[in-house]
Design a protein around this motif. Structure first.
Motif: not given
Length: 510
Positions: A113-114, A117, A139, A142, A145-146, A307, A311, A349, A352, A356
């Protein structure tokens, strides 16, 4: 990590009977990201291996995974647990290995998943710059989106299913348009070279299968939604079979269309030159520009769908482990209004976000030292995406091989009316195949990481899977010594009657 043996009220269960076969199948397919695989995975495989038989490779892998699904589906009729791999291995082989497998699964799914991203952030940043001249850091998207993925994660699972269903349908439409265009403009005619086994079993076949198996990752996740399925005894099996068949045929056909449209003799060179952009470059040459632009947008939504799917899987693993006290019991909390595993969703979350940030900081720091790290470190596709997704795929293939053995163990004393094919023969065949593919992944890991030679990453990344697995086995024995009753619950979840008993408290909860 507590000696309390009774589960807290907040763990009273996920939303029951909300998902049918189509919903679970779509979530499985979303995890495999069809447009991403065809645009990115297929071209990468052609470029790295130079093997024309990539399309038939998908058929071979689909057949192997279908055999795996025979035993997996048979066991799903008797084991319904959001922890899936964790519960299957705990009940089929033993609780210690089940706990170890649960931590490997957590790392693998989080890595998948990550890692995605990283590709999502980079592709969206490049798209905005190319189309609108808007320069933004990868980033930034990202982090945004998270938040969106997290919000969907704490709401009803059928909401996620509906969103993913729409996105997957659009993905399929986009790829089918590409397939039709490819077949209609074939420079060398409609060649069947990509579908010939003689063009697969050549030097490089190991790398083809190693890349190809990653395209199917997520197909095994049907069991994760067993507690939320309308009919767990049938839904999980049917969704798994449907996903394997649809994914295998679709990928094989689209990869073959790629060879026809570009030309069998040119596909490897073109893939090496353009990479994932080859599909969009091809469409811009043979269709209106708007079609290529729309496909690039759908490429982004394809990543988003993957994603969300991964998740959801991580959130449910954390929920299952928290509910049974393997991890902190707070992770087993569900949201009263949506019956979603909100604590697991929030935890994923945060994971992630932290990973990141680690890549962002490392890129900034190491990027300043050109003698220590190349500028490519700042390119998340070559690090964050490539490293993590391939590590995740390695872990999931290993777990599937262990699951095949667990199926044999589960039915060893009582076949429950099943014959030898689903309880012994099919699992044994799939175990041999999956462990062989795992060995190929290990042997070709440098190739999968895009490295010409061995680097620290070659050893560090597999260690991210192995070390937690060993720690999980040790932790299971600690639980057994501290609290035998809690140990007895590992991999068995909460019985339906128990969940119903806690229903009044749940309604007064979050």
């Amino acid at each position: 990590m507590t000696q309390t043996t009774n589960p807290p009220p907040a763990t009273a269960g996920l939303g029951h009977r909300r998902l049918g076969v189509p919903s679970i199948t779509l979530m499985i397919i979303a995890a495999s990201a069809p447009l991403t695989v065809v645009a990115g995975g297929v071209t990468t495989t052609f470029a790295v291996t130079g093997v024309i038989g990539v399309p038939i490779g998908f058929i071979v892998l689909a057949a192997a995974l279908a055999v795996f699904a025979v035993g997996y589906a048979a066991m799903s009729r008797y084991v319904t647990n959001a922890g899936a791999f964790y519960a299957y291995i705990a009940q089929g082989i033993g609780r210690p290995l089940g706990v170890g497998a649960s931590l490997v699964a957590l790392v693998a799914y989080n890595a998948m998943q990550v890692g995605i991203y990283g590709l999502f952030g980079f592709q969206l940043s490049m798209f905005l710059e190319a189309k609108f001249g808007l320069v933004t850091p990868w980033w930034l998207w990202i982090f945004a989106c998270i938040v969106v993925v997290g919000v969907l994660g704490v709401n009803r699972v059928d909401l996620s299913a509906k969103v993913l269903g729409i996105l997957v349908a659009l993905e399929f439409a986009a790829v089918l348009v590409f397939d039709v265009v490819s077949l209609s403009v074939a420079p060398a005619g409609v060649s069947t070279a990509g579908l010939e086994l003689s063009n697969l079993f050549v030097p490089g076949v190991g790398a083809v299968l190693s890349f190809g198996i990653a395209a199917f990752m997520g197909f095994e996740s049907a069991a994760i939604y067993g507690e939320e399925a309308k009919d767990p005894k049938r839904t999980v099996a049917r969704a798994t079979y449907a996903a394997v068949a649809i994914i295998g045929v679709f990928y094989a056909f689209s990869a073959w269309a790629f060879t026809v449209g570009i030309g069998p003799s040119q596909i490897a060179e073109a893939s090496a030159t353009f990479g994932p952009d080859l599909m969009f470059v091809f469409m811009s040459e043979h269709a209106p520009v708007i079609v290529s632009d729309l496909m690039q947008v759908l490429f982004l939504t394809s990543l988003f769908a993957a994603l969300q799917s991964f998740h959801n899987a991580v959130a449910r693993y954390l929920y299952a482990l928290g509910r049974e006290g393997v991890l902190h019991r707070g992770l087993g909390a569900v949201r009263a209004s949506s019956r979603a595993p909100w604590a697991g969703s929030v935890a994923q979350s945060i994971i992630a976000l932290v990973v990141t940030l680690g890549f962002v900081i490392a890129g900034e720091v190491l990027g300043l030292k050109q003698d220590f790290a190349p500028t490519e470190f700042l390119y998340p596709v070559l690090t964050m995406f490539t490293w993590l997704t391939n590590t995740g795929a390695m872990g999931l293939v290993l777990l599937m091989g262990i699951i095949a053995i667990a199926v044999i163990g589960f039915f060893r004393r009582d076949r429950r009316g099943h014959g030898p094919w689903p309880t012994l023969i099919a699992p044994l065949i799939s175990a041999v195949v999956l462990f062989t593919v795992f060995a190929l992944i290990v042997a070709n890991f440098n190739v999968l990481l895009g490295q010409a030679e061995t680097t620290p990453a070659t050893f560090v990344l597999p260690a991210l899977l192995i070390v937690p697995g060993i720690a999980g086995v040790i932790w299971a024995y600690v639980i057994r010594r501290r609290d035998p009753e809690q140990y007895s619950r590992i991999g068995h979840g909460i019985e339906e009657a128990e969940a119903e008993a806690f229903e009044p408290e749940l309604r007064r909860g979050l």
